[in-house]
Design a protein around this motif. Sequence first.
Motif, mmCIF file in Angstrom:
data_model
loop_
_atom_site.group_PDB
_atom_site.id
_atom_site.type_symbol
_atom_site.label_atom_id
_atom_site.label_comp_id
_atom_site.label_asym_id
_atom_site.label_seq_id
_atom_site.Cartn_x
_atom_site.Cartn_y
_atom_site.Cartn_z
ATOM 1 N N LYS A 164 -33.840 56.347 -47.871
ATOM 2 C CA LYS A 164 -33.873 54.921 -47.507
ATOM 3 C C LYS A 164 -34.312 54.752 -46.053
ATOM 4 C CE LYS A 164 -32.924 50.487 -47.944
ATOM 5 N NZ LYS A 164 -33.102 50.061 -46.539
ATOM 6 N N GLU A 165 -33.813 55.593 -45.153
ATOM 7 C CA GLU A 165 -34.231 55.524 -43.752
ATOM 8 C C GLU A 165 -35.730 55.794 -43.622
ATOM 9 O OE1 GLU A 165 -31.948 58.046 -41.240
ATOM 10 O OE2 GLU A 165 -30.015 57.223 -41.850
ATOM 11 N N LEU A 166 -36.214 56.770 -44.384
ATOM 12 C CA LEU A 166 -37.637 57.099 -44.327
ATOM 13 C C LEU A 166 -38.487 55.930 -44.814
ATOM 14 C CD1 LEU A 166 -39.507 59.516 -43.632
ATOM 15 C CD2 LEU A 166 -39.495 60.058 -46.068
ATOM 16 N N ASP A 167 -38.034 55.255 -45.861
ATOM 17 C CA ASP A 167 -38.761 54.076 -46.356
ATOM 18 C C ASP A 167 -38.787 52.976 -45.304
ATOM 19 O OD1 ASP A 167 -39.212 55.359 -48.735
ATOM 20 O OD2 ASP A 167 -37.521 54.421 -49.783
ATOM 21 N N ASP A 168 -37.688 52.802 -44.586
ATOM 22 C CA ASP A 168 -37.650 51.788 -43.521
ATOM 23 C C ASP A 168 -38.639 52.136 -42.406
ATOM 24 O OD1 ASP A 168 -35.702 50.466 -44.931
ATOM 25 O OD2 ASP A 168 -34.029 51.310 -43.793
ATOM 26 N N TYR A 169 -38.692 53.405 -42.020
ATOM 27 C CA TYR A 169 -39.657 53.821 -40.995
ATOM 28 C C TYR A 169 -41.091 53.587 -41.468
ATOM 29 C CZ TYR A 169 -36.235 56.124 -37.957
ATOM 30 O OH TYR A 169 -35.202 56.387 -37.090
ATOM 31 N N GLU A 170 -41.337 53.884 -42.739
ATOM 32 C CA GLU A 170 -42.689 53.713 -43.278
ATOM 33 C C GLU A 170 -43.107 52.246 -43.252
ATOM 34 O OE1 GLU A 170 -45.245 55.069 -47.245
ATOM 35 O OE2 GLU A 170 -43.058 55.253 -47.199
ATOM 36 N N ALA A 171 -42.165 51.358 -43.630
ATOM 37 C CA ALA A 171 -42.471 49.928 -43.607
ATOM 38 C C ALA A 171 -42.732 49.446 -42.176
ATOM 39 C CB ALA A 171 -41.317 49.140 -44.227
ATOM 40 N N GLU A 172 -41.946 49.920 -41.226
ATOM 41 C CA GLU A 172 -42.150 49.518 -39.836
ATOM 42 C C GLU A 172 -43.507 49.990 -39.312
ATOM 43 O OE1 GLU A 172 -39.012 50.814 -37.352
ATOM 44 O OE2 GLU A 172 -37.482 49.580 -38.303
ATOM 45 N N ILE A 173 -43.879 51.210 -39.653
ATOM 46 C CA ILE A 173 -45.122 51.780 -39.123
ATOM 47 C C ILE A 173 -46.348 51.080 -39.686
ATOM 48 C CG2 ILE A 173 -46.541 53.873 -39.146
ATOM 49 C CD1 ILE A 173 -43.929 55.473 -38.937
ATOM 50 N N PHE A 174 -46.328 50.772 -40.992
ATOM 51 C CA PHE A 174 -47.536 50.249 -41.623
ATOM 52 C C PHE A 174 -47.612 48.724 -41.638
ATOM 53 C CE2 PHE A 174 -47.504 54.534 -43.426
ATOM 54 C CZ PHE A 174 -48.831 54.884 -43.287
ATOM 55 N N LEU A 175 -46.485 48.036 -41.547
ATOM 56 C CA LEU A 175 -46.499 46.580 -41.685
ATOM 57 C C LEU A 175 -46.456 45.840 -40.359
ATOM 58 C CD1 LEU A 175 -44.133 46.134 -44.773
ATOM 59 C CD2 LEU A 175 -46.628 46.318 -44.717
ATOM 60 N N LYS A 176 -46.019 46.490 -39.287
ATOM 61 C CA LYS A 176 -45.967 45.822 -37.998
ATOM 62 C C LYS A 176 -47.293 45.991 -37.264
ATOM 63 C CE LYS A 176 -40.992 45.813 -37.159
ATOM 64 N NZ LYS A 176 -39.922 46.155 -36.223
ATOM 65 N N GLN A 177 -47.621 44.969 -36.465
ATOM 66 C CA GLN A 177 -48.876 45.006 -35.710
ATOM 67 C C GLN A 177 -48.860 46.106 -34.664
ATOM 68 O OE1 GLN A 177 -51.613 43.255 -36.291
ATOM 69 N NE2 GLN A 177 -50.671 42.239 -38.046
ATOM 70 N N GLU A 178 -47.738 46.265 -34.000
ATOM 71 C CA GLU A 178 -47.609 47.302 -32.985
ATOM 72 C C GLU A 178 -46.863 48.494 -33.571
ATOM 73 O OE1 GLU A 178 -45.742 45.752 -29.551
ATOM 74 O OE2 GLU A 178 -47.341 44.315 -29.088
ATOM 75 N N VAL A 179 -47.281 49.673 -33.190
ATOM 76 C CA VAL A 179 -46.626 50.894 -33.678
ATOM 77 C C VAL A 179 -45.251 51.017 -33.031
ATOM 78 C CG1 VAL A 179 -46.773 53.396 -33.830
ATOM 79 C CG2 VAL A 179 -48.845 52.028 -33.986
ATOM 80 N N GLN A 217 -36.867 68.751 -50.630
ATOM 81 C CA GLN A 217 -38.253 69.182 -50.455
ATOM 82 C C GLN A 217 -39.181 67.978 -50.343
ATOM 83 O OE1 GLN A 217 -38.991 71.796 -53.773
ATOM 84 N NE2 GLN A 217 -37.865 73.512 -52.871
ATOM 85 N N GLN A 218 -38.963 66.992 -51.215
ATOM 86 C CA GLN A 218 -39.764 65.773 -51.137
ATOM 87 C C GLN A 218 -39.503 65.033 -49.830
ATOM 88 O OE1 GLN A 218 -38.620 63.698 -54.720
ATOM 89 N NE2 GLN A 218 -40.115 64.772 -55.986
ATOM 90 N N LEU A 219 -38.249 64.993 -49.425
ATOM 91 C CA LEU A 219 -37.902 64.300 -48.192
ATOM 92 C C LEU A 219 -38.523 64.980 -46.980
ATOM 93 C CD1 LEU A 219 -36.206 62.013 -46.925
ATOM 94 C CD2 LEU A 219 -34.280 63.602 -46.854
ATOM 95 N N ASP A 220 -38.445 66.307 -46.931
ATOM 96 C CA ASP A 220 -39.021 67.045 -45.819
ATOM 97 C C ASP A 220 -40.536 66.869 -45.767
ATOM 98 O OD1 ASP A 220 -39.022 68.775 -43.612
ATOM 99 O OD2 ASP A 220 -39.350 70.521 -44.850
ATOM 100 N N GLY A 221 -41.187 66.970 -46.918
ATOM 101 C CA GLY A 221 -42.635 66.789 -46.958
ATOM 102 C C GLY A 221 -43.050 65.380 -46.582
ATOM 103 N N ALA A 222 -42.312 64.379 -47.083
ATOM 104 C CA ALA A 222 -42.645 62.985 -46.760
ATOM 105 C C ALA A 222 -42.434 62.698 -45.275
ATOM 106 C CB ALA A 222 -41.796 62.038 -47.604
ATOM 107 N N ALA A 223 -41.384 63.267 -44.685
ATOM 108 C CA ALA A 223 -41.137 63.072 -43.252
ATOM 109 C C ALA A 223 -42.251 63.700 -42.419
ATOM 110 C CB ALA A 223 -39.784 63.659 -42.863
ATOM 111 N N THR A 224 -42.697 64.887 -42.817
ATOM 112 C CA THR A 224 -43.794 65.553 -42.100
ATOM 113 C C THR A 224 -45.075 64.729 -42.186
ATOM 114 O OG1 THR A 224 -42.837 67.727 -42.544
ATOM 115 C CG2 THR A 224 -45.157 67.657 -41.942
ATOM 116 N N ASN A 225 -45.392 64.245 -43.394
ATOM 117 C CA ASN A 225 -46.603 63.439 -43.570
ATOM 118 C C ASN A 225 -46.527 62.136 -42.774
ATOM 119 O OD1 ASN A 225 -47.673 65.339 -45.322
ATOM 120 N ND2 ASN A 225 -46.840 64.350 -47.140
ATOM 121 N N LEU A 226 -45.340 61.522 -42.760
ATOM 122 C CA LEU A 226 -45.203 60.254 -42.034
ATOM 123 C C LEU A 226 -45.309 60.473 -40.527
ATOM 124 C CD1 LEU A 226 -44.824 57.276 -42.519
ATOM 125 C CD2 LEU A 226 -42.354 57.595 -42.385
#
Length: 305
Positions: A145-160, A220-229
Amino acid sequence: MTEQLLTQQDTHFTWLDITNPSAAELEAVAAQYSLPDALVRDCLEPTHLPKFEATNGLSFVILRVFSMPESTQADTIQELSTKIAVFYTANFLITVHRRPHPVLSELKSVARAPGQECNTPAEVAIHLVRYALNSYVQPALTLTKELDDYEAEIFLKQEVPNALQGLYFLKRKASAAKQLLLLTRDILLMLRRQTASATVHVTLLQDTQDLLVKVETLYQQLDGAATNLMNLYLSLSSQRTNEAMRVLTVFSAFFLPLTFIAGIYGMNFNYMPELTWKLGYPLSIISMVVISVGIYVWFKRKGWI
């Protein structure tokens, strides 16, 4: 605190549970049950990783129960998990831990019932492995859930957003869990070999193996997704830095020829005929405007602005 959960009058073995023991208290128990000194030292070490060891009919297991700490920057094995040490033979079972675990009382109730599970210390050990594995499930869902929140912040906000530190600690938690699960897999393998002749353990072991695969897949999925993000975050940061540099370059391209014209007519040489022209000033301004418009049109056709 030492508590005798079961006696041989209750079931087929004695179960001694020790919570937050001192060195002297544990040494007294070790002397009573002839526990090897090396295993007792491992039991007292708070940062010891999961392991399985069998010697002279005595089996020794160390499990790490995973838990999410309050601090978001906690990333060490000791901060993320607590230890349960288990000594057992065919006649007795000793569990040693620093924090209370409700599952021990539940297993005690099951073991007292004739014909139920946990009729042997090995079965209790398998259930404790299952309990340890179950403790990894909810933290994995929380981290996802935390990773999904970070992903939404990174891709949906104008500023990184400044998410790199949070992603780093999230990846550290996932990596620590993967390390503990890998060692727990070895424990489960040794328990399977030890109880291979007991058909009553087959279903329990298979269910525990399935749970292990599920939890390992989650991390494993979480670690890989965190690395990719993290890589995407760095790429987006570089991209937006490049966009800022492009805008600055465009502005400098506009002002460079204007600065050149202003520099020439600011030299004040005696023999500059343009200085005496009545239309010199308006012609300079018009030239600057024409050059600016020309640069703008050229950049527009190139798609640079």
